[in-house]
Every structure is written in C-alpha cells, then in structure tokens.
Design a protein around this motif. Structure first.
Motif, mmCIF file in Angstrom:
data_model
loop_
_atom_site.group_PDB
_atom_site.id
_atom_site.type_symbol
_atom_site.label_atom_id
_atom_site.label_comp_id
_atom_site.label_asym_id
_atom_site.label_seq_id
_atom_site.Cartn_x
_atom_site.Cartn_y
_atom_site.Cartn_z
ATOM 1 N N VAL A 1 0.702 -1.136 0.198
ATOM 2 C CA VAL A 1 0.132 0.015 0.049
ATOM 3 C C VAL A 1 0.851 1.178 -0.080
ATOM 4 N N ARG A 2 0.763 2.292 -1.013
ATOM 5 C CA ARG A 2 1.446 3.463 -1.140
ATOM 6 C C ARG A 2 0.661 4.661 -1.213
ATOM 7 N N PHE A 3 1.272 5.683 -0.630
ATOM 8 C CA PHE A 3 0.371 7.113 -0.947
ATOM 9 C C PHE A 3 1.395 8.159 -1.549
ATOM 10 N N ASP A 4 0.795 8.699 -2.340
ATOM 11 C CA ASP A 4 1.461 9.945 -2.671
ATOM 12 C C ASP A 4 1.186 11.078 -1.994
ATOM 13 N N THR A 5 2.310 11.715 -1.586
ATOM 14 C CA THR A 5 2.548 12.790 -0.643
ATOM 15 C C THR A 5 2.413 14.123 -1.483
ATOM 16 N N PRO A 6 2.077 15.293 -0.820
ATOM 17 C CA PRO A 6 1.965 16.406 -1.542
ATOM 18 C C PRO A 6 2.965 16.997 -2.026
ATOM 19 N N SER A 7 4.309 16.653 -1.265
ATOM 20 C CA SER A 7 5.785 16.859 -1.833
ATOM 21 C C SER A 7 6.249 16.020 -3.171
ATOM 22 N N GLY A 8 5.331 15.072 -3.303
ATOM 23 C CA GLY A 8 5.845 14.475 -4.660
ATOM 24 C C GLY A 8 6.315 13.181 -4.407
ATOM 25 N N THR B 1 6.699 9.228 -2.744
ATOM 26 C CA THR B 1 5.545 8.198 -2.523
ATOM 27 C C THR B 1 6.046 7.495 -1.182
ATOM 28 N N VAL B 2 5.139 7.231 -0.216
ATOM 29 C CA VAL B 2 5.277 6.804 1.064
ATOM 30 C C VAL B 2 4.761 5.000 0.912
ATOM 31 N N ARG B 3 5.617 4.358 1.319
ATOM 32 C CA ARG B 3 5.248 2.891 1.501
ATOM 33 C C ARG B 3 4.718 2.393 2.729
ATOM 34 N N ALA B 4 3.390 2.354 2.962
ATOM 35 C CA ALA B 4 2.833 2.209 4.417
ATOM 36 C C ALA B 4 2.867 0.700 4.603
ATOM 37 N N VAL B 5 2.620 -0.095 3.831
ATOM 38 C CA VAL B 5 2.569 -1.726 3.736
ATOM 39 C C VAL B 5 3.492 -2.299 2.729
ATOM 40 N N ASN B 6 4.354 -3.148 3.131
ATOM 41 C CA ASN B 6 5.518 -3.372 2.274
ATOM 42 C C ASN B 6 5.600 -5.120 2.206
ATOM 43 N N GLY B 7 4.759 -5.781 1.329
ATOM 44 C CA GLY B 7 4.949 -7.128 0.973
ATOM 45 C C GLY B 7 4.359 -8.170 2.162
ATOM 46 N N VAL B 8 3.340 -7.607 2.763
ATOM 47 C CA VAL B 8 2.583 -8.309 3.649
ATOM 48 C C VAL B 8 2.022 -9.525 3.240
ATOM 49 N N SER B 9 2.127 -10.802 4.077
ATOM 50 C CA SER B 9 1.503 -11.970 3.485
ATOM 51 C C SER B 9 0.929 -12.636 4.729
ATOM 52 N N PRO C 1 -5.170 9.439 -2.855
ATOM 53 C CA PRO C 1 -3.576 9.440 -3.166
ATOM 54 C C PRO C 1 -3.097 7.930 -3.074
ATOM 55 N N GLY C 2 -3.723 6.943 -2.538
ATOM 56 C CA GLY C 2 -3.437 5.618 -2.260
ATOM 57 C C GLY C 2 -3.428 4.714 -3.539
ATOM 58 N N SER C 3 -2.469 3.809 -3.387
ATOM 59 C CA SER C 3 -2.675 2.540 -4.301
ATOM 60 C C SER C 3 -2.321 1.413 -3.547
ATOM 61 N N VAL C 4 -3.116 0.392 -4.125
ATOM 62 C CA VAL C 4 -2.835 -1.131 -3.457
ATOM 63 C C VAL C 4 -2.444 -2.146 -4.638
ATOM 64 N N SER C 5 -1.415 -2.770 -4.229
ATOM 65 C CA SER C 5 -0.875 -3.662 -5.214
ATOM 66 C C SER C 5 -0.453 -4.986 -4.603
ATOM 67 N N GLY C 6 0.044 -5.999 -5.423
ATOM 68 C CA GLY C 6 0.476 -7.149 -4.626
ATOM 69 C C GLY C 6 0.026 -8.401 -5.470
ATOM 70 N N ALA C 7 0.288 -9.572 -4.939
ATOM 71 C CA ALA C 7 0.217 -10.805 -5.788
ATOM 72 C C ALA C 7 -1.409 -11.057 -5.337
ATOM 73 N N GLY C 8 -1.988 -10.485 -4.424
ATOM 74 C CA GLY C 8 -3.542 -10.813 -4.516
ATOM 75 C C GLY C 8 -4.077 -10.700 -3.006
ATOM 76 N N ILE C 9 -5.313 -10.205 -2.850
ATOM 77 C CA ILE C 9 -5.962 -10.662 -1.582
ATOM 78 C C ILE C 9 -7.049 -11.382 -1.993
ATOM 79 N N LEU C 10 -6.946 -12.776 -1.515
ATOM 80 C CA LEU C 10 -7.803 -13.842 -2.268
ATOM 81 C C LEU C 10 -8.668 -14.349 -1.052
ATOM 82 N N PHE C 11 -9.957 -13.929 -1.555
ATOM 83 C CA PHE C 11 -11.315 -14.187 -0.631
ATOM 84 C C PHE C 11 -11.826 -15.655 -1.296
#
Length: 351
Positions: A18-25, A27-35, A69-79
């Motif tokens: 999970v990443r967020f674009d900040t006003p200064s330009g 990118t902040v990575r708030a969650v990094n490769g969580v499984s 400003p957020g974006s979510v990526s990864g291999a998946g959130i599988l339900f």
C-alpha cells in the motif's frame, strides 16, 4: 477465548503493498510485502506499535484505501480464491460488510451522528440480505439483543451520542456481524474502554465466533489481549511482518528483538518458569520510523539492542521453519535445509 479448529483458508493476503502519494511528490510505502492467511474459526492477532501498518492493511483488504492518493498492489487479496484487488468497485461492495466486515477503532467517529442506531444497522441488512424496512428494523433489534444491549427496542430509536462507549462498541459489533460475515477485521475493538467493558466485548466476540465459526483478524497493540484471544500472532513493524507463529510460541520463544521488546514492555505475571518473580518493565528506545523516511537495511536496527553491522545496510528476508515460525532478522542468517523448529535457528553473535 475458546480456540476453534482451523479448517480451511478463507482469506489469503499475498505480498500486499500500500503506497500513498504525498503533496511533496514523494511516495510513501505504508505496507510493504505483507502476507498472511486466515482460516475458518481461527483468530490471528496483528500486533505492533502505532504506525506499523496494521490498520492500513485492514482497510486495504476491504478496499477502503482512498485512490488517489493511495494505491494497492501485490500478488493478491484472495477471498475463497477470488482476488479482491482485481474486483470492480460494485462487486467489492457486495462482499464488504456482508462476507467481510470490520469493527472500526473509534465507534463515535464511525457511526453516523444524524441517523438512529436502528437505521444504521437496518441499512446494512436491507442492502445485503434484501429485507424490507420494517423487517430490517426488527432484525436490528434482535442483533442489539444478541450483543447484550438492554432494552433493544428503545435503543434502535436512539442516536450514537445517547449511548455509552461500551454500548457504541457493541453497536459496531452488531453492525459488523449482522450479515454473519466469514471474516471479521477487528481494529483495536476495545480501545478507550474500561477493563470491565473490555472483558465483556472480548467474551462477546468469542461467543459469536463460536456460533458462526468466523475468522477474525484481531488488530491490537495490547499483547495481553492478544495472548487471551488469538491462535496465531503476526508482529508488524514499519509496514512489514517481522515475526509470525502460534500465540504460545511467540510468548514462550520470541525470536525477533522487536517482539521481545514488546513483551518486555508490558506488565504481566510470570510467563516463563525462567523469569524472576519480580521484573522491571523495559521500554523500546526511540519511535517507529516514518514510512516516508525508513532507515537503510533493517527498519528496526536504530532501536535494536542486538543489531549487527549488516543490519544497517541490507534488509533481511523472512525465514520460515517447518513448524511455521517465521522471523525477519539477520541474527538468524539463512535457514538450514533441515530446519525443523525455532530452536534450530541459532542466533549469530557477531564479531
């Protein structure tokens, strides 16, 4: 909490970012490769200090990260094998609040102040269970009764400000469980409640889990509550999981220095036979780093009493034993191929 046997995987989070674009330009990575995985009837504790990424992980699962400003990526959130990241917004709304529900941290800000309690619960039921207005209100009354709110027929006509903190939290639980979800994300569900109400909320969640075999992700910074309520524990720090195992193994044999620091910083009775009858509490020095300015290498190394030279230059991988205990720490190097238990992980002492 009564332990329920884990039967089948309901939710699997794979390399979540999970990443967020900040006003200064930047990118902040708030969650990094969580499984992690959640199985039917089990409770996974997700623990760590404020700013470690626990709540952001839960919001990402529900598709509640604002974009931008957020974006979510990864291999998946599988339900049940279906990737929630790839679902259109309309399809995700059919699952959110229905099959996957969330108890938010602060009910006073999560409940709408201008609608009655009954209307807010009934709205969820009308949407997902296709009930009429009057039937939904009757259902809401029954849900309030089920979560232990007295005079439920009167309470459904009241507004959030008319209820105590404990009652509001019970309303949040009633809303979350109204559609009998398969997965419940509980984000600090007992924060700011006194210990008596806290115990009642925990007992209530346990009883409802037993009835419906709900899989629960219990997000908390309270290790004592986690010991009481959870089957497994995932420890998060600076957006990453740094250790994961059964609750018994985490408390008896923590591997990561951060986990040890969390356990040493809470008051408790003797938890190990080797511990002295009287012990001092220890605070972890420093604070969780900002995700916008993470240190090089291991994010915990500036605060770690056991840091090695390599910790400041390279980030460790997540090592896993055959017993399921995982740790992300250079103290243990690379796991040998014959690893069978955490006791086989021999810490490096450095030079």
């Amino acid at each position: 909490m009564d332990r329920q046997p884990a039967e089948s995987s309901v939710l699997a989070v794979r390399e979540l970012d999970v990443r967020f674009d900040t006003p200064s330009g930047g990118t902040v990575r708030a969650v990094n490769g969580v499984s992690f995985e959640l199985k039917r009837g089990e409770t996974l504790g997700i623990v760590g200090e404020s700013g470690s990424g626990k709540s952001v992980t839960a919001l990402a699962i529900l598709g509640l990260i604002p974009r931008p400003p957020g974006s979510v990526s990864g291999a998946g959130i599988l339900f049940h094998g279906e990737n929630l990241i790839a679902l259109p917004a309309g399809e995700l709304r059919k699952i959110r609040g229905n099959k996957i529900a969330m108890i938010f941290q602060e009910p006073m800000t999560s409940l709408n102040p201008v609608f009655t309690i009954g209307r807010q619960i009934a709205e969820t039921v009308e949407l997902h269970l296709k009930m009429g207005k009057h039937e939904a209100l009757d259902y809401a009354t029954n849900m309030l009764d089920k979560v232990g709110i007295s005079l439920p027929a009167q309470r459904i006509k009241e507004y959030p400000h008319q209820l105590s903190g404990g009652m509001r939290q019970r309303v949040m639980i009633a809303m979350a469980l109204a559609c009998n979800p398969e997965v419940l994300l509980a984000d600090e569900p007992t924060t700011a409640l006194d210990v008596t109400i806290q115990a009642q909320i925990i007992d209530l969640m346990a009883a409802l889990q037993k009835e419906y075999s709900t899989a629960i992700a219990f997000i908390s910074h309270d290790m004592g509550l986690v010991a009481e309520t959870c089957d497994r524990v995932a420890v998060m720090y600076a957006g990453r999981i740094v250790e994961e195992s059964s609750v018994e193994r985490i408390f008896e044999q923590p591997l990561h220095p951060y986990t040890s620091g969390l356990l040493d910083s809470i008051p408790r009775l003797r938890m190990k036979r080797s511990e002295p009858k009287e012990r001092k509490l220890h605070a972890i020095p420093g604070v969780v780093p900002s995700p916008a300015n993470l240190p090089r290498g291991c994010a915990f190394q500036p605060r770690c009493p056991k840091a090695l030279p390599v910790c400041s230059s390279e980030e460790p991988a997540l090592l896993q034993t055959t017993s399921g205990h995982c740790v992300r720490c250079w103290l243990y190097g690379s796991p040998p191929s014959s690893l069978s238990s955490p006791s086989n992980l021999s810490p490096h002492t450095g030079s």
